[in-house]
Design an enzyme around this catalytic site. Structure first.
Site, PDB file in Angstrom:
ATOM      1  N   ASP A   1     -14.884 -11.220  11.000  1.00  0.00           N
ATOM      2  CA  ASP A   1     -13.722 -10.553  10.392  1.00  0.00           C
ATOM      3  C   ASP A   1     -13.903  -9.037  10.422  1.00  0.00           C
ATOM      4  O   ASP A   1     -13.470  -8.330   9.522  1.00  0.00           O
ATOM      5  CB  ASP A   1     -13.514 -11.070   8.945  1.00  0.00           C
ATOM      6  CG  ASP A   1     -12.203 -10.640   8.325  1.00  0.00           C
ATOM      7  OD1 ASP A   1     -11.316 -10.145   9.049  1.00  0.00           O
ATOM      8  OD2 ASP A   1     -12.061 -10.784   7.095  1.00  0.00           O
TER       9      ASP A   1
ATOM     10  N   CYS B   1      -7.641 -23.622  -1.631  1.00  0.00           N
ATOM     11  CA  CYS B   1      -7.391 -22.950  -2.917  1.00  0.00           C
ATOM     12  C   CYS B   1      -8.251 -21.710  -3.137  1.00  0.00           C
ATOM     13  O   CYS B   1      -7.853 -20.790  -3.854  1.00  0.00           O
ATOM     14  CB  CYS B   1      -7.616 -23.926  -4.074  1.00  0.00           C
ATOM     15  SG  CYS B   1      -6.974 -25.587  -3.765  1.00  0.00           S
TER      16      CYS B   1
ATOM     17  N   CYS C   1      -7.179 -17.785  -3.070  1.00  0.00           N
ATOM     18  CA  CYS C   1      -6.498 -17.142  -4.207  1.00  0.00           C
ATOM     19  C   CYS C   1      -7.189 -17.389  -5.544  1.00  0.00           C
ATOM     20  O   CYS C   1      -7.177 -16.527  -6.411  1.00  0.00           O
ATOM     21  CB  CYS C   1      -5.061 -17.632  -4.305  1.00  0.00           C
ATOM     22  SG  CYS C   1      -4.000 -17.018  -2.990  1.00  0.00           S
ATOM     23  N   HIS C   2      -7.763 -18.592  -5.724  1.00  0.00           N
ATOM     24  CA  HIS C   2      -8.287 -18.944  -7.054  1.00  0.00           C
ATOM     25  C   HIS C   2      -9.801 -18.848  -7.152  1.00  0.00           C
ATOM     26  O   HIS C   2     -10.362 -19.154  -8.202  1.00  0.00           O
ATOM     27  CB  HIS C   2      -7.798 -20.334  -7.460  1.00  0.00           C
ATOM     28  CG  HIS C   2      -6.315 -20.376  -7.688  1.00  0.00           C
ATOM     29  ND1 HIS C   2      -5.735 -19.894  -8.835  1.00  0.00           N
ATOM     30  CD2 HIS C   2      -5.296 -20.783  -6.899  1.00  0.00           C
ATOM     31  CE1 HIS C   2      -4.417 -20.029  -8.750  1.00  0.00           C
ATOM     32  NE2 HIS C   2      -4.119 -20.570  -7.580  1.00  0.00           N
TER      33      HIS C   2
ATOM     34  N   ARG D   1       0.798  -1.234   0.000  1.00  0.00           N
ATOM     35  CA  ARG D   1       0.000   0.000   0.000  1.00  0.00           C
ATOM     36  C   ARG D   1       0.826   1.277   0.000  1.00  0.00           C
ATOM     37  O   ARG D   1       0.274   2.370   0.021  1.00  0.00           O
ATOM     38  CB  ARG D   1      -1.009   0.000   1.156  1.00  0.00           C
ATOM     39  CG  ARG D   1      -1.987  -1.121   1.026  1.00  0.00           C
ATOM     40  CD  ARG D   1      -3.210  -1.049   1.892  1.00  0.00           C
ATOM     41  NE  ARG D   1      -3.838  -2.357   1.821  1.00  0.00           N
ATOM     42  CZ  ARG D   1      -3.506  -3.392   2.596  1.00  0.00           C
ATOM     43  NH1 ARG D   1      -2.642  -3.232   3.585  1.00  0.00           N
ATOM     44  NH2 ARG D   1      -4.049  -4.563   2.414  1.00  0.00           N
TER      45      ARG D   1
ATOM     46  N   MET E   1       2.850 -19.836  -6.226  1.00  0.00           N
ATOM     47  CA  MET E   1       2.042 -21.049  -6.033  1.00  0.00           C
ATOM     48  C   MET E   1       2.917 -22.117  -5.390  1.00  0.00           C
ATOM     49  O   MET E   1       3.672 -22.805  -6.059  1.00  0.00           O
ATOM     50  CB  MET E   1       1.505 -21.525  -7.390  1.00  0.00           C
ATOM     51  CG  MET E   1       0.795 -22.872  -7.347  1.00  0.00           C
ATOM     52  SD  MET E   1      -0.624 -22.901  -6.234  1.00  0.00           S
ATOM     53  CE  MET E   1      -0.775 -24.666  -5.954  1.00  0.00           C
TER      54      MET E   1
HETATM   55  O1  LIG Z   1      -6.614 -10.237   9.330  1.00  0.00           O
HETATM   56  C1  LIG Z   1      -5.617  -9.925   8.676  1.00  0.00           C
HETATM   57  O2  LIG Z   1      -4.460 -10.093   9.075  1.00  0.00           O
HETATM   58  C2  LIG Z   1      -5.857  -9.295   7.359  1.00  0.00           C
HETATM   59  C3  LIG Z   1      -4.823  -8.876   6.538  1.00  0.00           C
HETATM   60  C4  LIG Z   1      -5.112  -8.283   5.306  1.00  0.00           C
HETATM   61  C5  LIG Z   1      -3.922  -7.860   4.514  1.00  0.00           C
HETATM   62  O3  LIG Z   1      -2.810  -7.992   5.046  1.00  0.00           O
HETATM   63  O4  LIG Z   1      -4.004  -7.399   3.398  1.00  0.00           O
HETATM   64  C6  LIG Z   1      -6.484  -8.138   4.928  1.00  0.00           C
HETATM   65  C7  LIG Z   1      -7.448  -8.603   5.840  1.00  0.00           C
HETATM   66  N1  LIG Z   1      -7.134  -9.158   7.013  1.00  0.00           N
HETATM   67  C8  LIG Z   1      -8.862  -8.498   5.577  1.00  0.00           C
HETATM   68  O5  LIG Z   1      -9.674  -8.907   6.415  1.00  0.00           O
HETATM   69  C9  LIG Z   1      -9.300  -7.933   4.371  1.00  0.00           C
HETATM   70  O6  LIG Z   1     -10.522  -7.808   4.139  1.00  0.00           O
HETATM   71  C10 LIG Z   1      -8.333  -7.506   3.436  1.00  0.00           C
HETATM   72  C11 LIG Z   1      -8.471  -6.954   2.160  1.00  0.00           C
HETATM   73  C12 LIG Z   1      -7.211  -6.764   1.701  1.00  0.00           C
HETATM   74  C13 LIG Z   1      -6.776  -6.270   0.396  1.00  0.00           C
HETATM   75  O7  LIG Z   1      -5.630  -5.821   0.308  1.00  0.00           O
HETATM   76  O8  LIG Z   1      -7.569  -6.355  -0.554  1.00  0.00           O
HETATM   77  N2  LIG Z   1      -6.311  -7.138   2.641  1.00  0.00           N
HETATM   78  C14 LIG Z   1      -6.964  -7.604   3.715  1.00  0.00           C
HETATM   79 CA   LIG Z   2      -8.874 -10.220   8.283  1.00  0.00          CA
END
Ligand SMILES: O=C(O)c1cc(C(=O)O)c2c(n1)C(=O)C(=O)c1cc(C(=O)O)[nH]c1-2
Ligand SMILES: [Ca+2]
Length: 679
Positions: A296, A599, A602-603, A101, A642
Site C-alpha cells: 500500500d 468489519c 471501520c470498526h 480534505r 452502516m
Molecule cells: O488506495 C486508495 O484509494 C486510498 C484512498 C484513501 C482515501 O481515499 O482516503 C486512503 C488510502 N488509500 C490509504 O492508503 C490511506 O492510508 C489513507 C488514509 C486516509 C485518511 O483519510 O485517513 N485515506 C486513505
Molecule cells: Ca491505499
C-alpha cells in the site's frame, strides 16, 4: 506571487503548497498569549481532515460527509451551509472514513468533491449550487468492483478543476478528470493504469498507457478484474512555472502483487508521480517511487514545489515524503531523480540507486512472492500519510508529520475477490488480545514531528509525540510551526529548534492541518479538530493504546489574547457494557475471520473501536440475533453509513460475527471498564 499575505486561498496556501504564511503578528515571543478567539461545532462526529480556505475575511470549510460551510473568518458567524446529502450507503465503498480534505476557490466559485463521486460548484456569496457533475464515468472500463469515493480537495489550474478519487483497497482503476470551471463540462481524463484489455479509453492517457504502461503488467493478472488501483486520492499540484500538473498516484489493487500481476512487471503508474498538462491531460513525465507495490505504498502523499540551491545550482524541484519512507527531490520540469533519503526507519529496501532512484529491494520484503510473513517498516499507513507537511523559507526545513507503524504482511490463502469489503489478498489476522503482546508491539509504534533539511538530505531535529497519526503542519513568518496531535493537543514550536512554546487541549484527536490568516489587522490560526481517518477506524487496540479516543468535531480559531473557552470536556462517549448472551466458541472463531474481512476497516482490528465509530463489543444489537441481522444483514442503519451485508455474507456468517462480538464483549469487558475508569 500575487496572493494577499492575509489570505489562505488555495489548499496549500499557494500553488506550490508549501503551507507557509508570511504572517508574523503571532511569533515565538508572544505565542504563549494565544487563546481561542471563537469555535464552531460541526454537525458530524467523524474524522475532520479539511484545510479551510480564507479569502477576503470569509472562511470556506468542508467537514466529514462532504458538507460545506462559509463563515465570517473573524467571528465564526455562519454565512451559508451546503449539504450535498451524500447517501449513507456509500460509506462502505471507502477505506478510511467519510472524510473531506477541503475545497478549491476560483472566480467566485467554491468547488468540492463529494464522497459519492460528484464534483460540485457553489456560488461563493450565496452557497447556491451552480453546477454538479458525476465524476465517475459509466462508459469507461473501470474493472468489476468500481468502489469509488472522492475525499481529496479539488485543484484549479487555468480555469480547469481537477479531481481524482479513492478505492484501491476494494477495487478501482485510478483516474483524474479535468472539468471546465465555468460550466462543469468534462475537458479530459487521465487513467493511471491501463485498461484490462489495453483498449483505448478515448482519454488523454491512451497513448502512454498503451505504449509504456501496459507491458509493465501481466496481461492476465487479477488487476484485469479489480481495476489495478493507482487511485489519485489526495495530492494534485499545479506548478505555473513549468505549467505542469503533478499527480500523486496510489497503490495497487489488490495489494497482493502475485495475485494482481502474477509477480510480473513494475505496474506503472502505481506509486508514481505523473506530470501532465492541466488543459489537456497530456502526459509529460513520470517517476515511479515504488515498483511492484505490495505494501500500500502510495505516492499520493502531499507534493510541494520548492526552489532550492543544490550543489551551487538553483533547482526548481518537487518534494515528497511518500508512505515508503524516502524523502524525494525531483526536477519539476523533467521528473529527473535528484535525491531520495530515508526520513524514517525503512526495512523493505537497502536504498535507492543514486542515478535512477529505483529502490534496491530486500528480497524477503516481497511477501507476495516468498509466501512468508514480512514485518514491514513502514507498514501500510506509511512513514507519513496524507497529513500535509510545511516548508519554512526562514529555516529551509520541511516539517513532516512522521510516524512508525510496523505491519506484518502475508498472503491470504485461497483469496477470492468479493464485491463488498476490502480486497487486499493479505492475511487479515490481526493483533492478539494479550495486553503484554500489545504493549510490546506498541513500543514500535511512534509518531513525531520531523524537521527535514532537504538540501542536506537529513533530519535537522525531531519532536517526539506519544502516538502516531498526528495532524498536518503549518509554518509561519513568526518563526513558528503549528501542529495538532492525536492526543488532542494543539501545539506551537519554534521552527528553528522544535522547542515547545504553546499547548491547547482540544478535547479530541486532531488530524487536520492548521492554517493562518489575517482579518482587520488581527492574525488568526485555525484548525479543524475531530479524531478520525483510517487509523482510529481500523487500528483497533493500537489506536486505543494512548489516545483520548473521543470525537468532538469543531473548527477552532485562535488569536493573541483570545478569550473564548470550550465547553467542559466529555470523554468516553461509549460506555463499555458487557453482553449478557452466551456464545459458541467455534462459531465465534469462525466469526473472527468474517469480521476481519468485512468489519475491521471501520470498526477496528479484533473488534476494538478507535473512538470514532461504534465499538461493537458494547452494541445493544448483540443481545438479539434478529436485531443484529436487521442492522448487519438488512442495513437498518444505512443512513448512518452502516449498509447491509446480506447480499455478500450468508445468514450463518452474520450470526458468526455476532457470536464473535459477544465473545469479545465478555473477554475484554473487565479490562476495558478498568481503563476507562482510570481517565
Ligand atoms: O488506495 C486508495 O484509494 C486510498 C484512498 C484513501 C482515501 O481515499 O482516503 C486512503 C488510502 N488509500 C490509504 O492508503 C490511506 O492510508 C489513507 C488514509 C486516509 C485518511 O483519510 O485517513 N485515506 C486513505
Ligand atoms: Ca491505499
Amino acid at each position: 506571487d500575487d496572493i494577499s499575505p492575509a489570505d489562505w486561498p488555495q489548499h496549500g496556501r499557494t500553488a506550490a503548497e508549501q503551507r507557509y504564511s508570511p504572517l508574523s503578528q503571532i511569533n515565538t515571543e508572544n505565542v504563549k498569549r494565544l487563546g481561542l478567539a471563537w469555535y464552531e461545532d460541526f454537525d458530524t462526529l467523524r474524522g475532520q481532515e479539511g484545510t479551510p480556505l480564507i479569502i477576503d475575511g470569509v472562511m470556506y470549510l468542508t467537514t466529514n460527509w462532504s458538507k460545506v460551510e462559509a463563515l465570517n473568518a473573524a467571528t465564526g458567524e455562519l454565512l451559508w451551509r451546503y449539504d450535498p446529502r451524500v447517501p449513507g450507503n456509500v460509506a462502505v465503498r471507502g477505506c478510511c472514513d467519510t472524510v473531506n480534505r477541503g475545497a478549491a476557490y476560483w472566480k467566485g466559485k467554491v468547488f468540492v468533491g463529494t464522497f459519492d463521486g460528484r464534483l460540485i460548484a457553489l456560488n461563493a456569496k450565496s452557497g447556491q449550487l451552480e453546477w454538479s457533475v458525476d465524476t465517475i464515468p459509466h462508459d469507461a472500463s473501470l474493472g468489476k468492483i468500481r468502489s469509488y469515493t472522492v475525499d481529496g480537495a479539488p485543484r484549479v489550474a487555468k480555469g480547469t478543476v481537477i479531481i481524482g478519487n479513492g478505492g484501491a483497497e476494494f477495487g478501482a482503476r485510478g483516474f483524474v478528470s479535468g472539468f471546465d470551471a465555468e460550466t462543469g463540462k468534462l475537458k479530459w481524463r487521465f487513467f493511471t493504469v491501463p485498461a484490462p484489455d489495453n483498449r483505448p479509453d478515448g482519454a488523454a492517457s491512451d497513448e502512454v498507457l498503451q505504449k509504456k504502461a501496459y507491458r509493465t503488467w501481466s496481461p492476465t493478472g487479477g488487476w484485469t478484474e479489480s481495476g489495478g488501483g493507482g487511485t489519485v486520492w489526495d495530492s494534485i499540484v499545479y506548478d505555473p512555472e513549468t505549467d505542469l500538473l503533478f499527480l500523486g498516484v496510489g497503490n495497487g489493487s489488490p495489494w497482493n502483487y502475485q495475485v494482481r500481476s502474477k509477480g510480473i512487471g513494475s505496474n506503472l503508474f502505481l506509486g508514481s508521480i505523473v506530470a501532465i498538462r492541466p488543459e489537456t491531460g497530456e502526459y509529460v513525465w513520470h517517476f515511479q517511487e515504488t515498483p511492484m507495490d505490495q505494501w500500500d505504498f502510495t505516492a499520493s502523499q502531499p507534493i510541494m514545489v520548492l526552489d532550492l540551491m543544490l550543489n551551487g545550482r538553483k533547482r526548481h524541484v518537487l518534494a515528497q515524503a511518500p508512505k515508503n519512507g524516502f524523502f524525494y527531490l525531483l526536477d519539476a520540469q523533467t521528473g529527473e531523480f535528484i535525491s531520495g533519503h530515508p526520513y524514517t526507519d525503512v526495512n523493505w529496501c537497502y536504498g535507492l540507486d543514486p542515478k535512477t532512484g529505483r529502490p534496491q529491494m530486500v528480497p524477503e520484503a516481497l511477501w507476495s512472492l516468498t509466501g512468508e510473513t514480512w514485518l514491514g517498516v513502514p507498514g501500510s499507513l506509511g512513514g507519513h500519510n496524507w497529513a500535509p507537511m510545511a516548508y519554512s523559507p526562514q529555516t529551509g526545513y520541511v516539517y513532516i508529520p512522521a510516524q512508525q507503524l510496523p505491519e506484518p504482511f502475508k498472503s491470504e490463502k485461497g483469496f477470492k475477490m468479493g464485491r463488498m469489503g476490502v480486497n487486499l489478498g493479505i492475511d487479515m489476522a490481526g493483533l492478539p488480545d494479550d495486553p503484554k503482546v500489545l504493549e510490546e508491539v506498541g513500543k514500535g509504534v511512534k509518531g513525531w514531528l520531523e524537521a527535514w533539511d532537504p538540501v542536506a538530505g537529513k533530519v535537522a531535529f525531531r519532536v517526539p509525540h506519544t502516538t502516531p497519526w498526528n495532524g498536518g503542519v503549518l509554518a509561519t513568518g513568526g518563526s513558528l510551526v503549528f501542529q495538532g496531535l492525536a492526543t488532542g493537543g494543539f501545539e506551537a514550536y519554534d521552527a528553528r529548534n522544535g522547542q515547545a512554546l504553546y499547548n491547547f487541549d482540544a478535547h479530541t484527536g486532531i488530524v487536520a492541518p492548521p492554517v493562518t490568516y489575517e482579518v482587520n489587522g488581527r492574525q488568526y490560526v485555525a484548525v479543524e479538530v475531530g479524531w478520525g481517518g483510517v487509523f482510529p477506524l481500523m487500528g483497533g487496540a493500537l489506536a486505543r493504546l494512548h489516545n483520548t479516543t473521543t470525537n468532538h468535531s469543531r473548527m477552532l480559531v485562535f488569536a493573541l489574547d483570545g478569550k473564548a473557552a470550550l465547553p467542559a470536556e466529555i470523554r468516553d462517549q461509549q460506555i463499555p457494557l458487557k453482553s449478557r448472551q452466551s456464545f459458541d466458541p467455534d462459531k465465534a472463531q469462525k466469526g473472527y475471520a468474517v469480521y476481519q474481512r468485512y468489519c475491521l476497516a471501520c470498526h477496528g482490528d479484533n473488534a476494538v473501536g478507535g473512538g470514532v465509530l461504534p465499538d461493537l463489543r458494547w452494541s445493544g444489537a448483540l443481545e438479539d440475533s434478529t436485531a443484529f441481522y436487521s442492522v448487519v444483514g438488512n442495513g437498518a442503519l444505512t443512513n448512518y453509513g452502516m449498509v447491509g451485508f446480506g447480499k455478500e455474507i450468508s445468514h450463518k456468517g452474520i450470526e458468526q460475527i455476532r457470536q464473535f462480538l459477544i465473545s469479545r464483549s465478555v473477554s475484554s469487558f473487565s479490562h476495558e471498564a478498568g481503563t476507562t475508569k482510570d481517565k
